[in-house]
Design a protein around this motif. Structure first.
Motif, PDB file in Angstrom:
ATOM      1  N   VAL A  73       8.045  -7.891 -13.366  1.00 23.85           N
ATOM      2  CA  VAL A  73       7.588  -7.114 -14.515  1.00 23.85           C
ATOM      3  C   VAL A  73       8.629  -7.252 -15.618  1.00 23.85           C
ATOM      4  O   VAL A  73       9.827  -7.222 -15.356  1.00 23.85           O
ATOM      5  N   GLU A  74       8.158  -7.418 -16.866  1.00 22.73           N
ATOM      6  CA  GLU A  74       9.079  -7.521 -17.990  1.00 22.73           C
ATOM      7  C   GLU A  74       9.088  -6.218 -18.779  1.00 22.73           C
ATOM      8  O   GLU A  74       8.067  -5.584 -18.969  1.00 22.73           O
ATOM      9  N   PHE A  75      10.308  -5.810 -19.176  1.00 23.52           N
ATOM     10  CA  PHE A  75      10.519  -4.559 -19.897  1.00 23.52           C
ATOM     11  C   PHE A  75      11.246  -4.837 -21.202  1.00 23.52           C
ATOM     12  O   PHE A  75      12.131  -5.696 -21.249  1.00 23.52           O
ATOM     13  N   ASP A  76      10.917  -4.071 -22.250  1.00 24.75           N
ATOM     14  CA  ASP A  76      11.658  -4.135 -23.508  1.00 24.75           C
ATOM     15  C   ASP A  76      13.052  -3.586 -23.259  1.00 24.75           C
ATOM     16  O   ASP A  76      13.204  -2.541 -22.633  1.00 24.75           O
ATOM     17  N   GLY A  77      14.083  -4.266 -23.747  1.00 23.78           N
ATOM     18  CA  GLY A  77      15.445  -3.742 -23.661  1.00 23.78           C
ATOM     19  C   GLY A  77      16.031  -3.797 -22.267  1.00 23.78           C
ATOM     20  O   GLY A  77      15.482  -4.401 -21.355  1.00 23.78           O
ATOM     21  N   ALA A  78      17.166  -3.138 -22.108  1.00 21.58           N
ATOM     22  CA  ALA A  78      17.880  -3.108 -20.831  1.00 21.58           C
ATOM     23  C   ALA A  78      17.254  -2.076 -19.897  1.00 21.58           C
ATOM     24  O   ALA A  78      16.771  -1.043 -20.337  1.00 21.58           O
ATOM     25  N   VAL A  79      17.281  -2.362 -18.618  1.00 19.41           N
ATOM     26  CA  VAL A  79      16.773  -1.447 -17.601  1.00 19.41           C
ATOM     27  C   VAL A  79      17.969  -0.788 -16.917  1.00 19.41           C
ATOM     28  O   VAL A  79      18.916  -1.463 -16.521  1.00 19.41           O
ATOM     29  N   PRO A 100       0.835  -1.195   0.000  1.00 19.46           N
ATOM     30  CA  PRO A 100       0.000   0.000   0.000  1.00 19.46           C
ATOM     31  C   PRO A 100       0.875   1.252   0.000  1.00 19.46           C
ATOM     32  O   PRO A 100       1.838   1.355   0.758  1.00 19.46           O
ATOM     33  N   GLY A 101       0.608   2.155  -0.922  1.00 18.90           N
ATOM     34  CA  GLY A 101       1.419   3.356  -1.095  1.00 18.90           C
ATOM     35  C   GLY A 101       2.597   3.136  -2.035  1.00 18.90           C
ATOM     36  O   GLY A 101       3.282   4.072  -2.404  1.00 18.90           O
ATOM     37  N   LYS A 102       2.856   1.878  -2.423  1.00 18.10           N
ATOM     38  CA  LYS A 102       3.934   1.540  -3.355  1.00 18.10           C
ATOM     39  C   LYS A 102       3.375   0.748  -4.546  1.00 18.10           C
ATOM     40  O   LYS A 102       3.949  -0.247  -4.972  1.00 18.10           O
ATOM     41  N   GLU A 103       2.205   1.209  -5.044  1.00 18.46           N
ATOM     42  CA  GLU A 103       1.602   0.580  -6.200  1.00 18.46           C
ATOM     43  C   GLU A 103       2.449   0.892  -7.432  1.00 18.46           C
ATOM     44  O   GLU A 103       3.270   1.805  -7.412  1.00 18.46           O
ATOM     45  N   LEU A 104       2.247   0.162  -8.496  1.00 21.40           N
ATOM     46  CA  LEU A 104       3.057   0.324  -9.694  1.00 21.40           C
ATOM     47  C   LEU A 104       2.157   0.335 -10.925  1.00 21.40           C
ATOM     48  O   LEU A 104       1.252  -0.493 -11.043  1.00 21.40           O
ATOM     49  N   ILE A 105       2.399   1.287 -11.826  1.00 21.72           N
ATOM     50  CA  ILE A 105       1.697   1.357 -13.115  1.00 21.72           C
ATOM     51  C   ILE A 105       2.710   0.943 -14.178  1.00 21.72           C
ATOM     52  O   ILE A 105       3.810   1.500 -14.241  1.00 21.72           O
ATOM     53  N   VAL A 106       2.353  -0.042 -15.004  1.00 18.55           N
ATOM     54  CA  VAL A 106       3.254  -0.526 -16.052  1.00 18.55           C
ATOM     55  C   VAL A 106       2.533  -0.553 -17.388  1.00 18.55           C
ATOM     56  O   VAL A 106       1.294  -0.524 -17.447  1.00 18.55           O
ATOM     57  N   GLN A 107       3.321  -0.630 -18.469  1.00 17.86           N
ATOM     58  CA  GLN A 107       2.735  -0.729 -19.800  1.00 17.86           C
ATOM     59  C   GLN A 107       1.911  -2.006 -19.901  1.00 17.86           C
ATOM     60  O   GLN A 107       2.178  -2.968 -19.188  1.00 17.86           O
ATOM     61  N   LYS A 108       0.930  -1.993 -20.783  1.00 20.70           N
ATOM     62  CA  LYS A 108       0.132  -3.202 -20.921  1.00 20.70           C
ATOM     63  C   LYS A 108       1.033  -4.339 -21.371  1.00 20.70           C
ATOM     64  O   LYS A 108       1.986  -4.135 -22.094  1.00 20.70           O
ATOM     65  N   SER A 109       0.758  -5.498 -20.876  1.00 21.72           N
ATOM     66  CA  SER A 109       1.525  -6.737 -21.053  1.00 21.72           C
ATOM     67  C   SER A 109       2.882  -6.702 -20.352  1.00 21.72           C
ATOM     68  O   SER A 109       3.736  -7.525 -20.631  1.00 21.72           O
ATOM     69  N   GLY A 110       3.090  -5.778 -19.414  1.00 20.98           N
ATOM     70  CA  GLY A 110       4.329  -5.737 -18.644  1.00 20.98           C
ATOM     71  C   GLY A 110       4.347  -6.715 -17.482  1.00 20.98           C
ATOM     72  O   GLY A 110       5.398  -7.170 -17.053  1.00 20.98           O
ATOM     73  N   PHE A 111       3.175  -7.076 -16.956  1.00 19.69           N
ATOM     74  CA  PHE A 111       3.082  -7.994 -15.830  1.00 19.69           C
ATOM     75  C   PHE A 111       3.489  -9.396 -16.271  1.00 19.69           C
ATOM     76  O   PHE A 111       3.029  -9.891 -17.293  1.00 19.69           O
TER      77      PHE A 111
END
Length: 159
Positions: free
Chosen positions: A142-148, A91-102
């Motif tokens: 969470v999966e991200f395109d490219g390097a983080v 709670p208070g540390k929610e995350l918004i990601v691009q669709k299909s990032g989960f």
């Protein structure tokens, strides 16, 4: 707490070792391999939640994997070259990601739809109006395109 390792460089996989009774959830098709004692259950989690996941680019069904009869192992692979990053959701540390990032999470993390409220960002931002929101508590992958890249910002500094 989940015991996990992330392997594979730019084609990553997260390998999770679960204690007896521990459960992870994922979207359909993200599980790569698992030990024989992992029990799988599939459900939609209710009409509203399923509809929200569908609009955020995910399957309406979620798979739940539970270690039965001892410790279990399960692996989830990224569907594209990039990075898998673990986040502690609370709670208070929610995350918004691009669709299909989960990719996957503990059962106590909730996946829902997030509507982009800024018109310009929805049209011109490249991600559209509909994104995914992770809330509740626990570890989420969470999966991200490219390097983080990680940056340590000073107080008041932004990027």
């Amino acid at each position: 707490m989940i015991n996990y390792t992330i392997e594979g460089g730019n084609l990553p996989v997260v390998i999770c070792n679960l204690k007896e009774g521990q459960t992870l959830c994922s979207e359909s098709g993200s599980m790569s391999w698992m030990s024989p004692n992992m029990e799988m259950e599939t459900n939609a989690g209710g009409f509203g939640k399923a509809l929200g996941r569908m609009f955020s680019g995910e399957s309406i069904f979620q798979n739940f994997y539970t270690a039965k009869g001892g410790e279990g192992m399960i692996a989830f692979a990224s569907s594209f070259p990039g990075s898998i990053v673990p986040f502690e959701i609370a709670p208070g540390k929610e995350l918004i990601v691009q669709k299909s990032g989960f990719l996957a999470s503990e059962k106590t993390v909730e996946l829902s739809v997030h509507i982009q409220k800024k018109l310009g960002a929805g049209f011109f931002g490249g991600e559209g109006f509909i994104m995914q929101k992770l809330s509740g508590y626990g570890v989420a992958f969470v999966e991200f395109d490219g390097a983080v890249m990680e940056y340590d910002l000073a107080p008041g500094q932004s990027m």
